[in-house]
Design an enzyme around this catalytic site. Structure first.
Site, PDB file in Angstrom:
ATOM      1  N   HIS A   1       0.837  -1.204   0.000  1.00 43.94           N
ATOM      2  CA  HIS A   1       0.000   0.000   0.000  1.00 43.94           C
ATOM      3  C   HIS A   1       0.868   1.250   0.000  1.00 43.94           C
ATOM      4  O   HIS A   1       0.601   2.213  -0.721  1.00 43.94           O
ATOM      5  CB  HIS A   1      -0.896   0.057   1.249  1.00 43.94           C
ATOM      6  CG  HIS A   1      -1.914  -1.011   1.347  1.00 43.94           C
ATOM      7  ND1 HIS A   1      -2.055  -1.800   2.470  1.00 43.94           N
ATOM      8  CD2 HIS A   1      -2.873  -1.427   0.474  1.00 43.94           C
ATOM      9  CE1 HIS A   1      -3.055  -2.645   2.288  1.00 43.94           C
ATOM     10  NE2 HIS A   1      -3.554  -2.441   1.083  1.00 43.94           N
TER      11      HIS A   1
ATOM     12  N   LYS B   1     -17.268  -6.914   5.951  1.00 37.14           N
ATOM     13  CA  LYS B   1     -16.021  -7.467   6.488  1.00 37.14           C
ATOM     14  C   LYS B   1     -15.928  -7.182   7.985  1.00 37.14           C
ATOM     15  O   LYS B   1     -16.451  -6.190   8.464  1.00 37.14           O
ATOM     16  CB  LYS B   1     -14.804  -6.827   5.807  1.00 37.14           C
ATOM     17  CG  LYS B   1     -14.608  -7.202   4.367  1.00 37.14           C
ATOM     18  CD  LYS B   1     -13.329  -6.565   3.849  1.00 37.14           C
ATOM     19  CE  LYS B   1     -13.052  -6.961   2.414  1.00 37.14           C
ATOM     20  NZ  LYS B   1     -11.807  -6.367   1.917  1.00 37.14           N
TER      21      LYS B   1
ATOM     22  N   ARG C   1      -1.793  -6.130  -7.875  1.00 44.84           N
ATOM     23  CA  ARG C   1      -0.649  -6.987  -7.576  1.00 44.84           C
ATOM     24  C   ARG C   1      -0.421  -8.009  -8.673  1.00 44.84           C
ATOM     25  O   ARG C   1       0.698  -8.354  -8.989  1.00 44.84           O
ATOM     26  CB  ARG C   1      -0.885  -7.729  -6.250  1.00 44.84           C
ATOM     27  CG  ARG C   1      -0.911  -6.827  -5.050  1.00 44.84           C
ATOM     28  CD  ARG C   1      -1.353  -7.590  -3.861  1.00 44.84           C
ATOM     29  NE  ARG C   1      -2.733  -8.017  -4.094  1.00 44.84           N
ATOM     30  CZ  ARG C   1      -3.536  -8.460  -3.155  1.00 44.84           C
ATOM     31  NH1 ARG C   1      -3.117  -8.592  -1.934  1.00 44.84           N
ATOM     32  NH2 ARG C   1      -4.777  -8.806  -3.430  1.00 44.84           N
TER      33      ARG C   1
ATOM     34  N   SER D   1      -2.800  -7.653   3.071  1.00 46.61           N
ATOM     35  CA  SER D   1      -3.071  -7.477   4.500  1.00 46.61           C
ATOM     36  C   SER D   1      -3.432  -8.811   5.144  1.00 46.61           C
ATOM     37  O   SER D   1      -3.046  -9.081   6.285  1.00 46.61           O
ATOM     38  CB  SER D   1      -4.209  -6.477   4.705  1.00 46.61           C
ATOM     39  OG  SER D   1      -3.832  -5.192   4.288  1.00 46.61           O
TER      40      SER D   1
END
Length: 159
Positions: free
Chosen positions: A17, A41, A90, A128
């Site tokens: 990030h 979440k 990514r 994460s």
């Protein structure tokens, strides 16, 4: 003023990030890193904790602001008078989902652009979720998160 928005859950912020934040902040006047309040979440860190961790991590970036939001991203972007959404990618697997979101956002708000930034190859594996998994079992997270928040991440699992 050219304002970009970099949205995400940042639970916790990683060096991947940070790579996107550092690079995006160089191509805009103002970058707002917007922490998403997601009702789908269950984050490890509270909203206040995530905002605090990000503020510490970006303290060296003069044109970066940390904020949080819920609801539609395009509404938040318009509210902040921004014109670009930054999305970090990514791998190819990220692209399909992010493209769908970008096209939907474009349909809802044609004046807002989405800019995809490829992650640095050194962070293309990093998420994460992986950081949390490593920290949960006492793994070494050095170099995966900003040094200034390493202890915060590790201590979260000691409670």
């Amino acid at each position: 003023m050219n304002t970009f928005i970099y949205p995400g859950s940042f639970d916790p912020v990683t060096n991947g990030h940070m790579d996107i934040i550092d690079r995006a902040s160089k191509i805009c006047d103002k970058l707002i890193v917007a922490v998403l309040i997601s009702h789908n979440k269950q984050p490890l860190f509270s909203m206040e904790e995530r905002v605090n961790l990000l503020k510490r991590a970006v303290s060296h970036c003069k044109n970066v602001e940390i904020d949080c939001f819920s609801g539609l991203l395009v509404d938040y972007v318009a509210q902040k008078n921004a014109n670009v959404i930054i999305k970090g990618l990514r791998a190819v697997s990220d692209f399909e989902y992010e493209l769908q979101m970008a096209l939907l956002n474009q349909k809802m708000a044609p004046d807002i652009e989405t800019l995809f930034m490829m992650s640095n190859i050194n962070f293309s594996f990093l998420s994460s979720s992986m950081v949390k998994e490593l920290a949960r079992y006492g793994g070494n997270i050095r170099g995966l998160v900003p040094e200034c928040i390493e202890e915060d991440v590790l201590n979260k699992f000691k409670k």
